[in-house]
Motif scaffolding. Structure first.
Motif, PDB file in Angstrom:
ATOM      1  N   SER A  22      41.120  27.873  43.304  1.00 49.44           N
ATOM      2  CA  SER A  22      41.792  29.161  43.416  1.00 49.44           C
ATOM      3  C   SER A  22      41.507  29.996  42.174  1.00 49.44           C
ATOM      4  CB  SER A  22      43.312  28.950  43.586  1.00 49.44           C
ATOM      5  OG  SER A  22      43.981  30.181  43.656  1.00 49.44           O
ATOM      6  N   PRO A  23      40.394  30.762  42.168  1.00 51.51           N
ATOM      7  CA  PRO A  23      40.080  31.593  41.002  1.00 51.51           C
ATOM      8  C   PRO A  23      41.212  32.560  40.679  1.00 51.51           C
ATOM      9  CG  PRO A  23      38.240  31.548  42.544  1.00 51.51           C
ATOM     10  CD  PRO A  23      39.411  30.916  43.248  1.00 51.51           C
ATOM     11  N   GLY A  24      41.466  32.764  39.399  1.00 56.26           N
ATOM     12  CA  GLY A  24      42.551  33.657  38.990  1.00 56.26           C
ATOM     13  C   GLY A  24      42.183  35.121  39.161  1.00 56.26           C
ATOM     14  N   LEU A  25      43.181  35.972  39.003  1.00 58.39           N
ATOM     15  CA  LEU A  25      42.942  37.414  39.067  1.00 58.39           C
ATOM     16  C   LEU A  25      42.044  37.837  37.915  1.00 58.39           C
ATOM     17  CD1 LEU A  25      46.506  38.803  39.845  1.00 58.39           C
ATOM     18  CD2 LEU A  25      44.487  39.127  41.253  1.00 58.39           C
ATOM     19  N   MET A  26      41.091  38.716  38.201  1.00 60.82           N
ATOM     20  CA  MET A  26      40.208  39.258  37.185  1.00 60.82           C
ATOM     21  C   MET A  26      40.241  40.772  37.287  1.00 60.82           C
ATOM     22  SD  MET A  26      36.971  36.657  37.600  1.00 60.82           S
ATOM     23  CE  MET A  26      36.251  37.059  36.022  1.00 60.82           C
ATOM     24  N   LYS A  27      40.314  41.424  36.129  1.00 62.04           N
ATOM     25  CA  LYS A  27      40.461  42.875  36.126  1.00 62.04           C
ATOM     26  C   LYS A  27      39.139  43.532  35.724  1.00 62.04           C
ATOM     27  CE  LYS A  27      43.793  46.340  34.595  1.00 62.04           C
ATOM     28  NZ  LYS A  27      44.271  46.617  35.956  1.00 62.04           N
ATOM     29  N   LEU A  28      38.704  44.488  36.540  1.00 63.72           N
ATOM     30  CA  LEU A  28      37.492  45.231  36.212  1.00 63.72           C
ATOM     31  C   LEU A  28      37.678  45.962  34.885  1.00 63.72           C
ATOM     32  CD1 LEU A  28      36.503  46.804  39.655  1.00 63.72           C
ATOM     33  CD2 LEU A  28      35.182  45.131  38.364  1.00 63.72           C
ATOM     34  N   GLY A  29      36.650  45.875  34.017  1.00 63.28           N
ATOM     35  CA  GLY A  29      36.717  46.543  32.729  1.00 63.28           C
ATOM     36  C   GLY A  29      37.400  45.733  31.655  1.00 63.28           C
ATOM     37  N   LYS A  30      38.051  44.643  32.058  1.00 58.23           N
ATOM     38  CA  LYS A  30      38.747  43.795  31.085  1.00 58.23           C
ATOM     39  C   LYS A  30      38.233  42.368  31.160  1.00 58.23           C
ATOM     40  CE  LYS A  30      43.368  42.234  29.676  1.00 58.23           C
ATOM     41  NZ  LYS A  30      44.808  42.251  30.005  1.00 58.23           N
ATOM     42  N   ASP A  31      38.354  41.746  32.321  1.00 54.33           N
ATOM     43  CA  ASP A  31      37.839  40.388  32.518  1.00 54.33           C
ATOM     44  C   ASP A  31      36.409  40.405  33.052  1.00 54.33           C
ATOM     45  OD1 ASP A  31      40.454  39.154  31.919  1.00 54.33           O
ATOM     46  OD2 ASP A  31      41.046  40.092  33.800  1.00 54.33           O
ATOM     47  N   ILE A  32      36.056  41.474  33.748  1.00 58.68           N
ATOM     48  CA  ILE A  32      34.700  41.638  34.278  1.00 58.68           C
ATOM     49  C   ILE A  32      34.098  42.859  33.590  1.00 58.68           C
ATOM     50  CG2 ILE A  32      33.294  42.090  36.327  1.00 58.68           C
ATOM     51  CD1 ILE A  32      35.521  40.781  37.983  1.00 58.68           C
ATOM     52  N   THR A  33      33.171  42.618  32.656  1.00 58.12           N
ATOM     53  CA  THR A  33      32.643  43.714  31.845  1.00 58.12           C
ATOM     54  C   THR A  33      31.136  43.902  31.985  1.00 58.12           C
ATOM     55  OG1 THR A  33      32.456  42.196  29.964  1.00 58.12           O
ATOM     56  CG2 THR A  33      34.473  43.510  30.115  1.00 58.12           C
ATOM     57  N   LEU A  34      30.471  43.025  32.725  1.00 60.46           N
ATOM     58  CA  LEU A  34      29.035  43.176  32.940  1.00 60.46           C
ATOM     59  C   LEU A  34      28.795  44.423  33.789  1.00 60.46           C
ATOM     60  CD1 LEU A  34      26.553  41.364  32.142  1.00 60.46           C
ATOM     61  CD2 LEU A  34      26.526  40.634  34.522  1.00 60.46           C
ATOM     62  N   GLY A  35      28.006  45.368  33.264  1.00 61.57           N
ATOM     63  CA  GLY A  35      27.858  46.675  33.914  1.00 61.57           C
ATOM     64  C   GLY A  35      27.442  46.589  35.369  1.00 61.57           C
ATOM     65  N   GLY A  36      26.412  45.805  35.654  1.00 58.33           N
ATOM     66  CA  GLY A  36      25.926  45.702  37.027  1.00 58.33           C
ATOM     67  C   GLY A  36      26.940  45.078  37.946  1.00 58.33           C
ATOM     68  N   LEU A  37      27.676  44.088  37.425  1.00 59.61           N
ATOM     69  CA  LEU A  37      28.664  43.397  38.251  1.00 59.61           C
ATOM     70  C   LEU A  37      29.823  44.323  38.606  1.00 59.61           C
ATOM     71  CD1 LEU A  37      29.012  40.654  39.545  1.00 59.61           C
ATOM     72  CD2 LEU A  37      30.198  39.858  37.500  1.00 59.61           C
ATOM     73  N   GLU A  38      30.243  45.146  37.656  1.00 61.15           N
ATOM     74  CA  GLU A  38      31.293  46.126  37.947  1.00 61.15           C
ATOM     75  C   GLU A  38      30.857  47.080  39.059  1.00 61.15           C
ATOM     76  OE1 GLU A  38      34.110  47.872  35.023  1.00 61.15           O
ATOM     77  OE2 GLU A  38      32.553  47.312  33.588  1.00 61.15           O
ATOM     78  N   ILE A  39      29.644  47.612  38.926  1.00 62.07           N
ATOM     79  CA  ILE A  39      29.126  48.547  39.932  1.00 62.07           C
ATOM     80  C   ILE A  39      29.010  47.853  41.289  1.00 62.07           C
ATOM     81  CG2 ILE A  39      27.130  49.948  40.611  1.00 62.07           C
ATOM     82  CD1 ILE A  39      26.588  50.301  37.569  1.00 62.07           C
ATOM     83  N   GLY A  40      28.474  46.638  41.281  1.00 62.23           N
ATOM     84  CA  GLY A  40      28.285  45.905  42.531  1.00 62.23           C
ATOM     85  C   GLY A  40      29.592  45.600  43.237  1.00 62.23           C
ATOM     86  N   LEU A  41      30.584  45.134  42.485  1.00 59.95           N
ATOM     87  CA  LEU A  41      31.875  44.779  43.091  1.00 59.95           C
ATOM     88  C   LEU A  41      32.543  45.977  43.744  1.00 59.95           C
ATOM     89  CD1 LEU A  41      33.278  42.297  40.428  1.00 59.95           C
ATOM     90  CD2 LEU A  41      32.947  41.791  42.847  1.00 59.95           C
ATOM     91  N   LEU A  42      32.378  47.145  43.142  1.00 56.14           N
ATOM     92  CA  LEU A  42      33.016  48.347  43.697  1.00 56.14           C
ATOM     93  C   LEU A  42      32.402  48.787  45.025  1.00 56.14           C
ATOM     94  CD1 LEU A  42      33.585  50.364  40.403  1.00 56.14           C
ATOM     95  CD2 LEU A  42      35.355  49.461  41.922  1.00 56.14           C
ATOM     96  N   THR A  43      31.266  48.199  45.400  1.00 53.35           N
ATOM     97  CA  THR A  43      30.662  48.523  46.701  1.00 53.35           C
ATOM     98  C   THR A  43      31.087  47.532  47.780  1.00 53.35           C
ATOM     99  OG1 THR A  43      28.681  47.112  46.470  1.00 53.35           O
ATOM    100  CG2 THR A  43      28.595  49.301  45.458  1.00 53.35           C
ATOM    101  N   MET A  44      31.839  46.491  47.404  1.00 53.20           N
ATOM    102  CA  MET A  44      32.093  45.377  48.327  1.00 53.20           C
ATOM    103  C   MET A  44      33.450  45.469  49.015  1.00 53.20           C
ATOM    104  SD  MET A  44      30.497  42.199  46.121  1.00 53.20           S
ATOM    105  CE  MET A  44      30.691  41.004  47.471  1.00 53.20           C
ATOM    106  N   LYS A  45      33.554  44.800  50.161  1.00 53.00           N
ATOM    107  CA  LYS A  45      34.794  44.708  50.915  1.00 53.00           C
ATOM    108  C   LYS A  45      35.381  43.301  50.772  1.00 53.00           C
ATOM    109  CE  LYS A  45      33.032  47.860  54.492  1.00 53.00           C
ATOM    110  NZ  LYS A  45      32.677  47.984  55.929  1.00 53.00           N
ATOM    111  N   LYS A  46      36.658  43.181  51.098  1.00 60.91           N
ATOM    112  CA  LYS A  46      37.305  41.870  51.091  1.00 60.91           C
ATOM    113  C   LYS A  46      36.586  40.924  52.059  1.00 60.91           C
ATOM    114  CE  LYS A  46      41.734  39.643  52.147  1.00 60.91           C
ATOM    115  NZ  LYS A  46      43.142  39.847  52.529  1.00 60.91           N
ATOM    116  N   GLY A  47      36.257  39.722  51.575  1.00 58.20           N
ATOM    117  CA  GLY A  47      35.586  38.730  52.395  1.00 58.20           C
ATOM    118  C   GLY A  47      34.069  38.823  52.371  1.00 58.20           C
ATOM    119  N   GLU A  48      33.549  39.877  51.739  1.00 62.13           N
ATOM    120  CA  GLU A  48      32.097  40.064  51.717  1.00 62.13           C
ATOM    121  C   GLU A  48      31.445  39.144  50.684  1.00 62.13           C
ATOM    122  OE1 GLU A  48      28.808  43.670  51.106  1.00 62.13           O
ATOM    123  OE2 GLU A  48      30.958  44.116  51.166  1.00 62.13           O
TER     124      GLU A  48
END
Length: 240
Positions: A22-48
Protein backbone atom coordinates in the motif's frame (compact mmCIF):
# COMPACT_ATOMS: atom_id res chain seq x y z
CA UNK A 1 1.23 5.87 -7.31
CA UNK A 2 3.28 2.79 -8.04
CA UNK A 3 6.43 3.55 -9.98
CA UNK A 4 9.61 1.88 -11.21
CA UNK A 5 12.55 3.73 -12.79
CA UNK A 6 15.05 2.23 -15.24
CA UNK A 7 18.22 3.52 -16.86
CA UNK A 8 18.51 3.12 -20.61
CA UNK A 9 19.61 -0.44 -21.56
CA UNK A 10 19.36 -1.64 -17.92
CA UNK A 11 17.03 -4.48 -16.86
CA UNK A 12 17.19 -3.82 -13.11
CA UNK A 13 15.40 -0.71 -11.76
CA UNK A 14 17.31 2.02 -9.95
CA UNK A 15 14.21 2.89 -7.90
CA UNK A 16 10.78 1.40 -7.21
CA UNK A 17 8.01 1.41 -4.61
CA UNK A 18 6.24 -1.64 -6.06
CA UNK A 19 7.35 -3.87 -3.19
CA UNK A 20 4.97 -2.02 -0.86
CA UNK A 21 1.44 -3.44 -0.67
CA UNK A 22 0.00 0.00 0.00
CA UNK A 23 2.12 2.93 -1.25
CA UNK A 24 1.69 6.07 0.85
CA UNK A 25 0.31 9.39 -0.31
CA UNK A 26 2.77 11.40 -2.40
CA UNK A 27 2.39 15.09 -3.11
CA UNK A 28 3.31 16.61 -6.46
CA UNK A 29 6.06 19.21 -6.04
CA UNK A 30 6.99 17.88 -2.61
CA UNK A 31 7.38 14.10 -2.68
CA UNK A 32 7.42 13.87 -6.48
CA UNK A 33 9.86 16.44 -7.86
CA UNK A 34 11.19 14.87 -11.06
CA UNK A 35 10.08 17.30 -13.79
CA UNK A 36 9.04 14.72 -16.36
CA UNK A 37 7.23 12.60 -13.81
CA UNK A 38 5.19 15.57 -12.59
CA UNK A 39 4.16 16.43 -16.15
CA UNK A 40 3.40 12.80 -16.97
CA UNK A 41 1.27 12.17 -13.88
CA UNK A 42 -0.88 15.21 -14.60
CA UNK A 43 -1.93 13.61 -17.91
CA UNK A 44 -3.08 10.36 -16.26
CA UNK A 45 -6.40 9.06 -14.96
CA UNK A 46 -7.12 6.91 -11.92
CA UNK A 47 -6.25 3.28 -12.68
CA UNK A 48 -4.15 4.17 -15.72
CA UNK A 49 -0.76 2.55 -16.33
CA UNK A 50 1.82 4.38 -18.45
CA UNK A 51 5.42 4.21 -19.53
CA UNK A 52 7.40 7.45 -19.91
CA UNK A 53 10.85 8.01 -21.39
CA UNK A 54 12.52 11.16 -20.05
CA UNK A 55 15.47 12.88 -21.67
CA UNK A 56 18.00 14.39 -19.24
CA UNK A 57 16.27 17.80 -19.26
CA UNK A 58 13.12 16.15 -17.82
CA UNK A 59 15.01 13.77 -15.52
CA UNK A 60 18.32 14.24 -13.69
CA UNK A 61 20.04 16.75 -15.97
CA UNK A 62 23.64 17.07 -17.03
CA UNK A 63 24.99 16.23 -13.58
CA UNK A 64 22.93 13.08 -13.06
CA UNK A 65 22.52 11.83 -9.49
CA UNK A 66 25.68 9.91 -8.51
CA UNK A 67 26.26 7.11 -7.82
CA UNK A 68 22.98 5.71 -9.25
CA UNK A 69 22.32 8.06 -12.18
CA UNK A 70 25.17 8.95 -14.56
CA UNK A 71 25.42 12.38 -16.24
CA UNK A 72 23.07 13.07 -19.18
CA UNK A 73 21.04 9.90 -18.53
CA UNK A 74 17.84 9.08 -20.36
CA UNK A 75 15.49 7.21 -17.99
CA UNK A 76 12.26 5.27 -18.33
CA UNK A 77 9.50 5.14 -15.68
CA UNK A 78 6.61 2.71 -15.49
CA UNK A 79 3.81 4.33 -13.48
CA UNK A 80 0.38 3.28 -12.22
CA UNK A 81 -2.01 5.83 -10.69
CA UNK A 82 -3.89 4.02 -7.92
CA UNK A 83 -5.85 7.02 -6.66
CA UNK A 84 -5.55 10.78 -6.26
CA UNK A 85 -7.15 13.78 -4.61
CA UNK A 86 -6.94 17.37 -5.81
CA UNK A 87 -5.95 19.35 -2.72
CA UNK A 88 -4.76 22.51 -4.49
CA UNK A 89 -7.72 24.69 -3.50
CA UNK A 90 -7.72 23.27 0.02
CA UNK A 91 -3.99 23.87 0.51
CA UNK A 92 -4.35 27.45 -0.74
CA UNK A 93 -7.28 28.07 1.63
CA UNK A 94 -5.40 26.92 4.74
CA UNK A 95 -2.45 29.18 3.88
CA UNK A 96 -4.74 32.23 4.24
CA UNK A 97 -5.25 34.16 7.47
CA UNK A 98 -8.48 33.66 9.43
CA UNK A 99 -9.70 37.05 8.19
CA UNK A 100 -9.05 36.10 4.56
CA UNK A 101 -10.79 32.74 5.04
CA UNK A 102 -13.87 34.54 6.32
CA UNK A 103 -14.22 36.36 2.99
CA UNK A 104 -14.30 33.09 0.99
CA UNK A 105 -17.69 32.27 -0.62
CA UNK A 106 -19.55 29.58 1.30
CA UNK A 107 -19.58 27.15 -1.64
CA UNK A 108 -15.77 27.22 -1.78
CA UNK A 109 -15.53 26.69 1.98
CA UNK A 110 -17.86 23.69 1.71
CA UNK A 111 -15.73 22.32 -1.13
CA UNK A 112 -12.56 22.68 0.96
CA UNK A 113 -14.24 20.94 3.90
CA UNK A 114 -15.37 18.14 1.60
CA UNK A 115 -11.82 17.71 0.24
CA UNK A 116 -10.42 17.46 3.77
CA UNK A 117 -13.10 14.92 4.67
CA UNK A 118 -12.24 12.87 1.58
CA UNK A 119 -8.60 12.89 2.66
CA UNK A 120 -9.71 11.72 6.10
CA UNK A 121 -11.76 8.94 4.52
CA UNK A 122 -8.76 7.80 2.47
CA UNK A 123 -6.55 7.68 5.58
CA UNK A 124 -9.29 5.94 7.56
CA UNK A 125 -9.56 3.20 4.92
CA UNK A 126 -5.79 2.75 5.23
CA UNK A 127 -6.27 2.48 9.03
CA UNK A 128 -4.22 5.65 9.61
CA UNK A 129 -6.68 6.82 12.24
CA UNK A 130 -4.60 9.65 13.74
CA UNK A 131 -4.11 11.21 10.31
CA UNK A 132 -7.80 10.75 9.49
CA UNK A 133 -8.81 12.43 12.74
CA UNK A 134 -6.58 15.43 11.98
CA UNK A 135 -8.11 15.82 8.49
CA UNK A 136 -11.65 15.65 9.87
CA UNK A 137 -10.76 18.26 12.49
CA UNK A 138 -9.39 20.56 9.79
CA UNK A 139 -12.67 20.21 7.93
CA UNK A 140 -14.72 20.92 11.07
CA UNK A 141 -12.59 23.95 11.97
CA UNK A 142 -13.78 25.96 8.95
CA UNK A 143 -17.49 25.15 9.26
CA UNK A 144 -18.18 27.50 12.17
CA UNK A 145 -18.97 30.58 10.10
CA UNK A 146 -22.26 32.42 10.60
CA UNK A 147 -24.80 31.76 7.83
CA UNK A 148 -26.56 34.58 6.02
CA UNK A 149 -29.75 32.57 5.47
CA UNK A 150 -31.59 29.46 6.54
CA UNK A 151 -30.54 27.74 3.32
CA UNK A 152 -26.86 28.40 4.12
CA UNK A 153 -27.35 27.06 7.64
CA UNK A 154 -28.77 23.82 6.19
CA UNK A 155 -25.75 23.45 3.89
CA UNK A 156 -23.30 24.06 6.75
CA UNK A 157 -25.15 21.64 9.04
CA UNK A 158 -25.18 18.92 6.37
CA UNK A 159 -21.41 19.23 5.94
CA UNK A 160 -20.82 19.39 9.72
CA UNK A 161 -22.93 16.30 10.32
CA UNK A 162 -20.82 14.13 7.99
CA UNK A 163 -17.59 15.32 9.63
CA UNK A 164 -18.90 14.83 13.18
CA UNK A 165 -20.04 11.28 12.43
CA UNK A 166 -16.61 10.50 10.98
CA UNK A 167 -14.86 12.02 14.00
CA UNK A 168 -17.00 9.98 16.38
CA UNK A 169 -16.22 6.74 14.52
CA UNK A 170 -12.50 7.54 14.28
CA UNK A 171 -12.23 8.23 18.02
CA UNK A 172 -13.85 4.85 18.66
CA UNK A 173 -11.14 3.26 16.50
CA UNK A 174 -8.54 5.21 18.51
CA UNK A 175 -10.08 3.76 21.71
CA UNK A 176 -10.99 7.21 23.02
CA UNK A 177 -14.71 6.76 23.72
CA UNK A 178 -15.19 9.99 25.67
CA UNK A 179 -14.25 12.01 22.57
CA UNK A 180 -16.34 9.69 20.38
CA UNK A 181 -19.34 10.40 22.62
CA UNK A 182 -18.72 14.16 22.57
CA UNK A 183 -18.67 14.31 18.76
CA UNK A 184 -21.65 11.96 18.50
CA UNK A 185 -23.64 14.28 20.78
CA UNK A 186 -22.63 17.28 18.65
CA UNK A 187 -24.03 15.41 15.64
CA UNK A 188 -27.28 14.85 17.55
CA UNK A 189 -27.55 18.60 18.18
CA UNK A 190 -27.88 18.93 14.39
CA UNK A 191 -30.10 15.88 13.85
CA UNK A 192 -31.53 14.29 17.01
CA UNK A 193 -32.95 11.36 15.02
CA UNK A 194 -29.73 10.45 13.26
CA UNK A 195 -29.38 6.69 13.76
CA UNK A 196 -25.63 6.67 13.11
CA UNK A 197 -25.03 9.36 15.73
CA UNK A 198 -27.18 7.51 18.28
CA UNK A 199 -25.35 4.27 17.47
CA UNK A 200 -21.91 5.89 17.88
CA UNK A 201 -22.96 7.38 21.22
CA UNK A 202 -24.26 3.99 22.34
CA UNK A 203 -20.99 2.30 21.36
CA UNK A 204 -18.97 4.95 23.21
CA UNK A 205 -21.05 4.57 26.38
CA UNK A 206 -20.71 0.80 26.17
CA UNK A 207 -16.91 1.16 25.98
CA UNK A 208 -17.03 3.38 29.07
CA UNK A 209 -19.28 0.82 30.87
CA UNK A 210 -22.05 3.41 31.15
CA UNK A 211 -24.64 0.75 30.42
CA UNK A 212 -27.85 2.68 31.06
CA UNK A 213 -26.77 5.54 28.79
CA UNK A 214 -25.63 3.01 26.18
CA UNK A 215 -29.02 1.31 26.26
CA UNK A 216 -30.86 4.61 25.92
CA UNK A 217 -28.89 5.62 22.82
CA UNK A 218 -29.07 2.18 21.21
CA UNK A 219 -32.82 1.73 21.80
CA UNK A 220 -33.44 5.15 20.26
CA UNK A 221 -31.33 4.13 17.26
CA UNK A 222 -33.25 0.83 16.99
CA UNK A 223 -36.59 2.66 16.95
CA UNK A 224 -35.39 4.56 13.87
CA UNK A 225 -33.76 1.55 12.15
CA UNK A 226 -35.33 -1.60 13.69
CA UNK A 227 -33.68 -4.00 11.22
CA UNK A 228 -30.15 -2.61 11.43
CA UNK A 229 -27.88 -5.59 12.25
CA UNK A 230 -25.12 -3.46 13.80
CA UNK A 231 -27.51 -1.77 16.21
CA UNK A 232 -29.20 -5.04 17.15
CA UNK A 233 -25.87 -6.80 17.67
CA UNK A 234 -24.69 -3.99 19.93
CA UNK A 235 -27.88 -4.35 22.01
CA UNK A 236 -27.18 -8.10 22.30
CA UNK A 237 -23.67 -7.30 23.46
CA UNK A 238 -25.09 -4.91 26.03
CA UNK A 239 -27.56 -7.56 27.25
CA UNK A 240 -24.67 -9.97 27.85
Amino acid sequence: VKYTGYLEHWDEPFCTNCYSKSPGLMKLGKDITLGGLEIGLLTMKKGEVARFVFTPDYAYGRQGCPPLIPPNATVMFEVEVLDFLDSDESDTFFELTAEQQDTFPLQKVLKVADTEREFGNYLYRKRHFEGAKDRYKRAFSILGRSPSSKAEQCQIDASKLLVLLNLSLTYLKLERPAQALAYGEKALEIDQRNAKALFRCGQACLCMTEYEKARDFLVRAQHIQPFNHDINNELKKLAR
